[in-house]
Scaffold this active site. Structure first.
Site, PDB file in Angstrom:
ATOM      1  N   TYR A 103       0.902   7.009  -1.321  1.00 15.76           N
ATOM      2  CA  TYR A 103      -0.379   6.308  -1.016  1.00 15.76           C
ATOM      3  C   TYR A 103      -0.100   5.458  -0.019  1.00 15.76           C
ATOM      4  O   TYR A 103      -0.590   5.094   1.001  1.00 15.76           O
ATOM      5  CB  TYR A 103      -0.071   5.284  -2.291  1.00 15.76           C
TER       6      TYR A 103
ATOM      7  N   PRO B  66     -12.848  -0.648 -10.952  1.00 14.50           N
ATOM      8  CA  PRO B  66     -13.467   0.648 -12.126  1.00 14.50           C
ATOM      9  C   PRO B  66     -11.582   1.496 -11.951  1.00 14.50           C
ATOM     10  O   PRO B  66     -11.175   2.080 -13.062  1.00 14.50           O
ATOM     11  CB  PRO B  66     -14.503   1.462 -12.040  1.00 14.50           C
TER      12      PRO B  66
END
Length: 245
Positions: free
Chosen positions: A147, A183
């Site tokens: 990432y 979320p």
């Protein structure tokens, strides 16, 4: 008068989190927004909001990105948000994890910029915003190997585009958030073996004692999309509550 009156804005990953908050904020400031996402059901939540049109697009698919670009005579602002967070060190990262993450986080931005930039160059005016992260070349973060690598690449892509097309009226910046309450974050926490401890771990690194909100990032996005930021280009704009310090 809105801060973005009349601006045509296209953004990805708009179905929830930062993308959704930004689409709504852009529209409130008078922009004509095309909100895209791969998740058609979630994207429907934006239907009916004045100033927002929705379109299901997989930004990792060149044919879909090119078809999207053909829908526009011009675009003032392109906001690339689509991303994926892989948890783990380099030893936990299989080649498939590496390829998937780089495809979503970096190649999608390459495809979007390449499709929309010619339209901006034709008008000698354009504004590109890319979503990066503090977890990148800015700060080493545990268990964020691929990432962070992908987001460092986004920073490099941003600076390259900014440098190459500065004299042709193009601006390109990236936003580098810390931990944002979205979320996606909640889903990743729930997927951990001990969600309660995972949440505590996230909170422990917040020097302000709280998480950033998607709306706070959206306010920054409005500034970067507006003419208020016309002298800002090639920059990593950090919004992390001091996490990097």
């Amino acid at each position: 008068m809105g801060r973005l009156d009349g601006k045509v804005i296209v953004l990805s990953a708009a179905a929830q989190g930062i993308g959704k908050a930004s689409a709504i904020a852009f529209a409130k400031e008078g922009a004509q927004v095309t909100a895209t996402d791969i998740n058609g059901e979630k994207l429907k939540e934006l239907d009916g909001i004045p100033g927002i049109k929705t379109k299901v697009v997989d930004v990792t698919k060149k044919d879909q990105v090119d078809a999207l670009a053909k829908d526009f005579d011009h675009v003032d602002v392109l906001f690339n948000i689509a991303g994926f967070v892989h948890h783990g060190s380099i030893l936990d990262c299989e080649e498939s994890d590496w390829d998937f993450t780089m495809n979503v986080n970096v190649r999608s931005m390459y495809l979007m910029i390449k499709a929309f930039l010619p339209k901006m160059l034709a008008r000698k005016s354009g504004n590109i915003i890319n979503m990066a992260s503090v977890a990148s070349s800015i700060k080493g973060v545990v268990n964020r190997c691929v990432y962070s690598t992908s987001k460092a690449a986004v920073i490099g892509l941003t600076k390259s585009v900014a440098a190459d097309f500065l004299e042709q009226g193009i601006r390109c910046n990236c936003i580098c958030p810390g931990t944002v309450d979205t979320p996606s974050l909640r889903e990743r926490i729930q997927a951990r073996p001990d969600p309660e401890q995972a949440f505590k771990d996230f909170m422990a690194r917040q020097r302000t004692g709280r998480l950033c909100t998607a709306e706070e990032v959206a306010h920054l996005c409005v500034y970067l999309a507006s003419d208020e930021s016309t002298f800002v280009t090639g920059t990593e704009v950090i919004i992390d509550g001091g996490w990097r310090l």
